[in-house]
Design an enzyme around this catalytic site. Structure first.
Site, mmCIF file in Angstrom:
data_model
loop_
_atom_site.group_PDB
_atom_site.id
_atom_site.type_symbol
_atom_site.label_atom_id
_atom_site.label_comp_id
_atom_site.label_asym_id
_atom_site.label_seq_id
_atom_site.Cartn_x
_atom_site.Cartn_y
_atom_site.Cartn_z
ATOM 1 N N ASP A 66 -4.357 -4.608 -6.751
ATOM 2 C CA ASP A 66 -3.925 -3.405 -5.690
ATOM 3 C C ASP A 66 -4.701 -2.331 -5.767
ATOM 4 O OD1 ASP A 66 -0.885 -3.980 -4.346
ATOM 5 O OD2 ASP A 66 -0.971 -5.000 -6.436
ATOM 6 N N ASP A 97 -3.353 -1.760 3.495
ATOM 7 C CA ASP A 97 -2.496 -2.194 2.316
ATOM 8 C C ASP A 97 -3.301 -3.091 1.650
ATOM 9 O OD1 ASP A 97 -0.426 -3.347 0.937
ATOM 10 O OD2 ASP A 97 0.842 -3.717 2.747
ATOM 11 N N VAL A 136 -2.993 -5.093 -1.078
ATOM 12 C CA VAL A 136 -2.573 -6.764 -1.325
ATOM 13 C C VAL A 136 -0.967 -6.453 -0.696
ATOM 14 C CG1 VAL A 136 -1.933 -8.581 -3.034
ATOM 15 C CG2 VAL A 136 -3.901 -6.843 -3.381
ATOM 16 N N ASP A 137 -1.096 -7.038 0.599
ATOM 17 C CA ASP A 137 0.331 -7.030 1.193
ATOM 18 C C ASP A 137 0.999 -8.319 0.652
ATOM 19 O OD1 ASP A 137 2.161 -6.565 2.926
ATOM 20 O OD2 ASP A 137 1.442 -7.810 4.520
ATOM 21 N N THR A 152 2.669 -8.506 -2.613
ATOM 22 C CA THR A 152 2.095 -8.764 -3.942
ATOM 23 C C THR A 152 2.925 -9.714 -4.716
ATOM 24 O OG1 THR A 152 1.497 -6.484 -3.884
ATOM 25 C CG2 THR A 152 1.710 -7.397 -6.212
ATOM 26 N N SER A 160 4.096 -11.810 3.425
ATOM 27 C CA SER A 160 2.859 -10.696 3.743
ATOM 28 C C SER A 160 2.695 -10.736 5.495
ATOM 29 C CB SER A 160 1.705 -10.757 2.960
ATOM 30 O OG SER A 160 0.998 -11.855 3.664
ATOM 31 N N LYS A 178 2.233 -13.559 8.418
ATOM 32 C CA LYS A 178 3.083 -13.886 9.660
ATOM 33 C C LYS A 178 2.297 -13.775 10.745
ATOM 34 C CE LYS A 178 6.331 -11.924 7.458
ATOM 35 N NZ LYS A 178 6.088 -11.525 6.229
ATOM 36 N N LYS A 220 11.879 -9.410 12.273
ATOM 37 C CA LYS A 220 12.395 -8.811 11.026
ATOM 38 C C LYS A 220 13.444 -7.701 11.110
ATOM 39 C CE LYS A 220 10.744 -6.382 6.946
ATOM 40 N NZ LYS A 220 9.721 -5.684 6.345
#
Length: 453
Positions: A124, A216, A218-219, A221, A361, A364, A378
């Protein structure tokens, strides 16, 4: 705004401590619009990757990618720099994830918990440093403002010395490979103070005016540390509008059916039939620019290969499926900030019959843009606020690939309110087309009163 025309292999002055004063541009940029304060620090790529080609060939390549229309000229350089930065970040993430997986139980200093108990890793902070460095080097540090997820507070704690040491080492290993991605590497390794300074530059709070990048690093994590799906997401926002987005998905399988499997299983099967160095069996970078009406995908850069734009890019588009019974819908894996029960009820009422594709993450968003899925829903639990870095890159890519992304009231997501998607109506709905989108919005209205969200 001012304009310039750079020609192939033209020498351009370059500013910056510790770097060569002269770079050479490896491609032709026709009439690129540059902010006035960039006049002394244009983008430059190292000369040893110059290709022998004529301007007409390069123009033809750009035209094929939709960048030479009057509208397409703007943000072309930013887009290419962003793609190179995400490629470099994905390369870094792959190395760190491989280390985490092969040394399970012995890498405690490489994974930390944030205040909300979500994990954060060496990757990250390292990605944040590398992307910040790349944007500053190529576009001029005085022109770069970045909204990013991580800060340096954890790294500067007394008990974080091992973590900080690992971040500095990871960053320097990555920057040593910068020439592979078309950028001059630092003449000497960055010191700890340099790395902390680069990360701390990512302190923008966004807002309705001006230009800023949203990162972002590391979307997903949790998926990353488990050896599964994750994404590196970078977007450019100007005056509250997303202008371009880049989404790196290192573990995204090229075969749609593999999305349903945990990536570790895919690793095992892949070892039974090892791919050649040229095989594109997983990993991609998707990108798009507002108003182009096109989204593109290119493979991750193979080890020891040199990045040459556009790196075998091909256009992607959303699925034509509009029958709910045939549609695949995605939802988050984590239940902490999403209601699986509500989306399951919605899916049933709309007529979605397939099992949900639960993916970590912004992968999608990539699945819908590529045509591998048709719906992403979501609906956060009460009190949770969606952050702009979790959506900006994915939204623009789906939209330019032909899809739709709105809140549950059918309104566009608003990226002009700072770090969060303020005034979001109930949730987020992304679809491959208007027919499915309309049915889901209607179902939300009909079901919301009985929900506990």
């Amino acid at each position: 705004m001012s304009s310039y025309v750079s020609s192939f292999a033209t020498k351009i002055p370059r500013m910056g401590k510790g770097y060569d004063d002269v770079f050479r541009v490896t491609h032709v940029v026709k009439h690129y619009k540059v902010p006035c304060n960039l006049s002394k620090q244009h983008i430059g790529f190292v000369s040893k990757f110059d290709q022998i080609c004529t301007s007409s060939v390069m123009e033809e390549e750009q035209e094929k990618l939709g960048f030479l229309s009057e509208e397409g000229e703007e943000y072309w350089t930013e887009l290419e720099v962003a793609v190179r930065a995400v490629q470099m970040a994905c390369n870094l993430c792959q190395r760190v994830q491989d280390t985490l997986i092969s040394n399970i139980g012995t890498n405690h200093h490489q994974v930390q918990s944030k205040d909300d108990n979500s994990p954060v890793t060496v990757a990250d902070w390292s990605v944040q440093a590398v992307v910040s460095w790349m944007l500053s080097e190529c576009l001029g540090s005085e022109n770069i403002s970045i909204v990013a997820e991580e800060d340096v507070q954890t790294l500067t704690k007394a008990n974080a010395s091992q973590l900080l040491e690992a971040v500095v080492e990871t960053v320097n290993k990555s920057l040593a490979e910068a020439p592979r991605f078309g950028v001059q590497e630092p003449k000497s390794a960055l010191k700890t103070s340099d790395v902390l300074e680069i990360i701390s530059r990512c302190n923008s709070t966004g807002g309705p005016t001006g230009r800023f990048w949203v990162l972002d690093p590391v979307d997903g994590t949790l998926g990353f540390v488990r050896g599964d799906q994750y994404a590196v997401a970078l977007a450019l926002i100007e005056d509250g509008e997303v202008k371009l987005g880049v989404l790196g998905c290192p573990n995204y399988p090229m075969r749609k059916e593999w999305l349903s499997y945990h990536h570790r299983y895919h690793r095992i099967i892949s070892k039974l039939t090892p791919p050649s160095s040229e095989t594109w069996n997983k990993g991609c970078v998707l990108y798009a620019k507002k108003g182009s009406g096109k989204a593109w995908m290119q493979p991750l850069l193979h080890v020891n290969k040199m990045f040459v734009w556009p790196n075998h890019a091909k256009q992607v588009s959303v699925s034509p499926v509009d029958n709910p019974a045939l549609a695949t819908f995605c939802e988050p894996v984590e239940k902490a900030n999403s209601s699986h029960s509500f989306t399951a009820g919605l899916a049933h009422s709309v007529g979605l019959r397939k099992q949900p594709l639960r993916v970590y993450s912004m992968v999608k968003y990539a699945a819908i843009a590529r045509g591998d899925a048709e719906v992403f829903m979501k609906f956060a639990r009460a009190g949770y606020k969606e952050k702009i870095w979790d959506h900006a890159a994915g939204v623009i890519i789906i939209q330019e690939a032909g899809g739709m992304v709105t809140d549950a009231g059918g309104l566009p997501l608003d990226f002009s309110k700072g770090l969060y998607l303020e005034d979001l109506d109930r949730g987020i709905v992304a679809c491959s087309g208007a027919t499915l989108h309309e049915k889901i919005i209607e179902a939300v209205d009909a079901s919301w009163g009985s929900s506990s969200l």
